[in-house]
Write an enzyme that holds these catalytic residues in place. Structure first.
Site, short mmCIF file in Angstrom:
data_model
loop_
_atom_site.label_atom_id
_atom_site.label_comp_id
_atom_site.label_asym_id
_atom_site.label_seq_id
_atom_site.Cartn_x
_atom_site.Cartn_y
_atom_site.Cartn_z
N GLU A 62 26.51 64.21 21.62
CA GLU A 62 26.83 63.23 22.76
C GLU A 62 25.82 63.80 23.80
OE1 GLU A 62 29.10 64.69 21.05
OE2 GLU A 62 30.03 62.92 20.37
N HIS A 132 42.12 61.11 22.26
CA HIS A 132 41.65 59.74 21.87
C HIS A 132 42.36 58.86 22.95
CE1 HIS A 132 40.79 61.91 18.11
NE2 HIS A 132 40.18 60.93 17.68
#
Lengths: 328, 378
Positions: A62, A132
Site C-alpha cells: 500500500e 474489513h
C-alpha cells in the site's frame, strides 16, 4: 433527459472509470487485483477495453501504491489508485499525509499531485470484523491538503468520483462496500459531476437536523420516517458527501432553522468526525440550539467480530437520541 | 520400536500450464549464502512418524470441518484454510521447542493447534463463542497461545513484530528463537525489508519464513514478484529453500535454522514451497486463477499426509489398521469439537468493551449515545 442505465454501486464506479479512461489519455488505474476486475468488481472490463498499460496490478504494498501514485500524478498522469480495503490504508498514511497533502504547499505551487485519486472500500458489511469494516475518514479529516469524499448511492458515487478525479487536489474516495450490490439506481451513462464540498439536503424538515454520510444516510432516512410517524417530529436530512472540506454553511443554516442536531457515523465516537461538526455548529449556532448536539456513533472499541449488531449506530439508537432531544 | 534411515530433502517443482513438473527428485535444499545446508538424511522413528501423522491429519480434518461449518453459515466472516500446508506447521513445531516463539499471518488455524490449543477452542473461536481461544472476540485471524503471537490480519505487519520478539530473546539471553512467517504476497511489503535489515544488523535470532503457496490470493507469484526466489530476498541474510510438502524436510531444515540462530550467527530466511487446496479464503473458489488439474495433481502426488503415510507403510513402520484407528479417533475429536463450537454460548454483551486498555478499576467507555456508558474491565 439523459440516457440512464440500471446500475449498482460498483457498476456506477466502473462507469465513472470507463468515462475517465475514454476521455483522458493520461488516466491510469492501478492497485491490487484491479486487472481481473477487482475484488468488488469495480474495474471489470476496463483492462480489456483500454489495455494493460492503463489498468494494471500492483504487488501487495500500500505504501508503494500510494507513493507511486503521487509520483505519477506529479508527472502529469491522472492516477487512480485503489487500496483494497480502507482498513489497509495505514501503511500509506505517511505518503498521503506527508507527501500528497503537502506537495503544493511546500513547493509554493510549483508542483502538485492534484491528479491523484485514491479509492477504497469503506464501512461495515455485516461480517467484516476488525479489518474489513473500518471507517477511517476522521484520520484524514485532520489533514489539510487532501479531500475526503463518501457517496451514499450509485448516482452520487459516479458524480462524486468524477468530481474527485477532475479536482485539482489529491482526493480520497471511500466507497461503502455494503452498498456495492445493495444500492441500485438509474445512473446516467454519460459523465457528469456532483460538486464537492456541498452537502445535500435530502429531505426538508423543521424540528431536527440529521447529518450523516455513506451507508448511514439510509439508516437516517428510516429514522426520519419513524420520528414523523411516532413522534410527529419533522426531520431535515443532510448528506454531508464531502468530509473534508465540509459544507459548514448548509449544516449551520439548517440548525439555525431547527435548533437540534443529530450526527451519526459508524466510526468510534471519540475523535470521530461528528466531533468536528458538533464543535463548529455550537460555535456558529449556540443561541439557536434547543438541546445539546447529539452524536450517535460506534463504541470506542476496535470494530468487533461477533458483536457487530450491537456495535453499529442503528435506527433505534438514533431514534432514542431524537426523543431525548425533543424532550430536553 | 522400529527405526529407519530415510532420504529426505528432495526438491519439488510444481508444473504449471505446460511446463515440466517433477516430483520427488532427491537433492539438496537450495541455499543462499551458506556453505552447507541441512543434512540430506533424516531419521524418523515410528513414534515420531505416528505423531506427525496424527497432528497433520487433525489439522486437515479440523480445516475441512471449518469449511463445512462455514457453508452451513455457522462460521461467518473471514476464514482462510490451511489444508495442504500441514507439513509446514508440523515440521516447524517438530524442530523447535515449545519455549521458542512463533508468529504468522491469517492462515493460522494450523499453527494455533501445533502451538498447543485444542481443536474445540479453535472451532469455538471461529464460531465466535465464549469458549473460543480469544473468548470469541477475535475470530479466524486472531488466535493466540503461549509463545504464539497469532493470527494477524494485516499482511506483512507480523514480520517486524517477529523481529522484535527475536530482539527480546537476544536481550534476555534465553537461547530462544522466533519463527516469523509470511506468505508470497507479503514478501513484497516494505516492512519486511526493514525487518531484514534490523535483524541482520543486530544479529537477531529470527527465522524469517516465507510459506510460498504459489498464489497471493489470486495472483500467481510470477505476476507479483520480480524475483520468486523468496529465500534469496533477504539479500545479505542466508537463506534456504525447502520442500514444504515433506514434513521431514521441513523439520531438518528448521533444526538447521534454529541452530544457526541460537549459535549467534543472526537471522536466516526460509522459503517453504507448499500448496493450499482451498482458495485464499472461503469466498474464493480457488479455480479462477489455477486449474482443477493442478490442484488434483498436487493432491495425488505431493499431499503431505499421504506421503508420510506411504513412507511409513512401505518401510513397515506401521500398519494400515493403525492409521485407520488414528483417523477414527481424530474424526471423533473433531466431531465433538464441532458440537462444542455450535452449542457453546456467545460471549456476553459485557465483553464488548472489555480489554481495550489495561486498567485496574473498570473504565467507562462511551457508547453510541451520550447517555450510554459501558464498563471496560481488564
Amino acid at each position: 433527459m439523459r440516457p440512464t442505465q440500471k446500475m449498482n454501486l460498483f457498476q456506477s464506479v466502473t462507469s465513472a472509470l470507463d468515462n475517465t479512461l475514454a476521455s483522458d489519455p493520461t488516466a491510469v488505474i492501478f492497485g491490487e487485483d484491479v486487472a481481473f476486475g477487482g475484488v468488488f468488481r469495480c474495474t471489470v472490463g476496463l483492462r480489456d477495453k483500454y489495455g494493460k498499460d492503463r489498468v494494471f496490478n500492483t504487488p501487495l504494498c500500500e505504501q508503494g501504491i500510494v507513493g507511486f501514485g503521487i509520483g505519477a500524478a506529479v508527472a502529469g498522469a491522472t492516477a487512480i489508485a485503489e487500496i483494497q480495503f480502507a482498513d489497509y490504508i495505514y501503511p500509506a498514511f505517511d505518503q498521503i499525509v506527508n507527501e500528497a497533502a503537502k506537495y503544493r504547499y511546500r513547493s509554493g505551487n510549483l508542483f502538485d499531485c492534484g491528479n491523484l485519486t485514491i479509492r477504497a472500500p469503506w464501512g461495515c458489511v455485516g461480517h467484516g470484523s476488525l479489518y474489513h469494516s473500518q471507517s477511517p475518514e476522521a484520520f484524514f479529516a485532520h489533514c489539510p491538503g487532501i479531500k475526503v469524499v463518501i457517496p451514499r448511492s450509485p448516482v452520487q458515487a459516479k458524480g462524486l468520483l468524477l468530481a474527485c478525479i477532475a479536482d485539482q487536489n489529491p482526493c480520497i474516495f471511500f466507497e461503502p462496500k455494503i452498498l456495492y450490490r445493495a444500492a441500485v439506481e438509474q445512473v446516467p451513462v454519460e459523465p457528469y459531476t456532483i460538486p464537492l464540498s456541498q452537502a445535500e439536503i435530502l429531505q426538508e424538515g423543521s424540528d431536527v437536523t440529521l447529518v450523516a454520510w455513506g451507508t448511514q444516510i439510509h439508516v437516517m432516512r428510516e429514522v426520519a420516517n419513524m420520528a414523523q410517524e411516532k413522534l410527529g417530529v419533522s426531520c431535515e436530512l443532510i448528506d454531508l458527501q464531502t468530509i473534508l472540506p465540509w459544507d459548514t454553511e448548509t449544516v449551520c443554516k439548517s440548525v439555525v432553522k431547527t435548533g437540534r442536531l443529530l450526527i451519526s457515523h459508524e466510526a468510534p465516537i471519540t475523535g470521530g468526525f461528528a466531533a468536528e461538526i458538533s464543535s463548529t455548529v455550537q460555535e456558529e449556532c449556540f443561541l439557536n440550539l434547543e438541546a445539546p448536539i447529539s452524536r450517535v456513533c460506534g463504541y470506542d472499541t476496535p470494530f468487533p467480530h461477533i458483536f457487530e449488531p450491537f456495535y453499529i449506530p442503528d435506527k433505534w439508537k438514533c431514534f432514542e437520541a431524537i426523543k431525548k432531544m425533543i424532550n430536553y | 520400536m522400529l527405526q529407519t534411515q530415510l532420504l529426505s530433502n528432495h526438491h519439488f517443482n510444481f508444473g504449471r500450464r505446460g511446463r515440466d513438473s517433477s516430483v520427488g527428485r532427491a537433492g539438496k535444499c537450495d541455499v543462499h549464502r551458506l556453505e552447507e545446508g541441512p543434512p540430506l538424511k533424516a531419521e524418523l522413528t515410528r513414534e515420531q512418524g505416528l505423531r506427525y501423522y496424527r497432528i497433520m491429519q487433525t489439522v486437515r480434518r479440523m480445516e475441512l470441518k471449518a469449511d463445512q461449518l462455514y457453508k452451513q453459515k455457522i462460521i461467518r466472516g473471514f476464514c482462510h484454510l490451511y489444508d495442504g500446508q500441514e507439513a509446514c506447521a508440523v515440521g516447524i513445531e517438530a524442530a523447535i521447542n515449545p519455549s521458542d516463539h512463533l508468529i504468522t499471518a491469517y492462515r493460522a488455524h494450523g499453527y494455533t493447534y501445533t502451538r498447543g490449543i485444542a481443536v474445540k477452542e479453535i472451532l469455538a473461536e471461529l464460531t465466535g463463542r465464549r469458549g473460543g481461544v480469544a473468548k470469541g472476540k477475535g475470530g479466524s485471524m486472531h488466535m493466540y497461545a503461549p509463545h504464539f503471537y497469532g493470527g494477524n490480519g494485516i499482511v506483512g505487519a507480523q514480520v517486524p513484530l517477529g523481529a522484535g520478539i527475536a530482539l527480546a530473546c537476544q536481550y534476555q539471553g534465553n537461547n530462544q528463537v522466533c519463527v516469523a512467517l509470511y506468505g508470497d504476497g507479503a514478501a513484497n511489503q516494505g516492512q519486511l525489508f526493514e525487518s531484514f535489515n534490523m535483524a541482520a544488523l543486530w544479529k537477531l535470532p529470527c527465522i524469517f519464513t516465507c510459506e510460498n503457496n504459489q498464489y497471493g490470493m489470486g495472483t500467481s507469484v510470477e505476476r507479483a514478484s520480480a524475483s520468486t526466489d523468496y529465500y534469496k530476498r533477504g539479500d545479505f541474510i542466508p537463506g534456504i529453500r525447502v520442500d514444504g510438502m515433506d514434513v521431514l524436510c521441513v523439520r531438518e531444515a528448521f533444526k538447521f535454522a534454529a541452530e544457526h540462530c541460537r549459535s549467534g550467527k543472526g537471522p536466516i530466511v526460509m522459503e517453504l514451497k507448499t500448496y493450499r487446496y482451498h482458495g485464499h479464503s472461503m469466498s474464493d473458489p480457488g479455480v479462477s486463477y489455477r486449474t482443477r488439474e493442478e490442484i488434483q495433481e498436487v493432491r495425488s502426488k505431493s499431499d503431505p499426509i499421504t506421503m508420510l503415510k506411504e513412507r511409513m507403510l512401505s518401510n513397515n513402520m506401521a500398519s494400515v489398521e493403525e492409521f485407520k484407528e488414528i483417523d477414527i479417533a481424530i474424526r471423533k475429536e473433531v466431531e465433538e469439537a464441532a458440537q462444542y463450537a455450535t452449542s457453546d454460548p456467545e460471549p456476553p454483551l459485557e465483553e464488548l468493551c472489555n480489554h481495550i486498555f489495561s486498567n485496574d478499576s473498570p473504565l467507562e467507555v462511551r457508547g453510541t449515545n451520550p447517555w450510554a456508558r459501558l464498563k471496560s474491565v481488564s
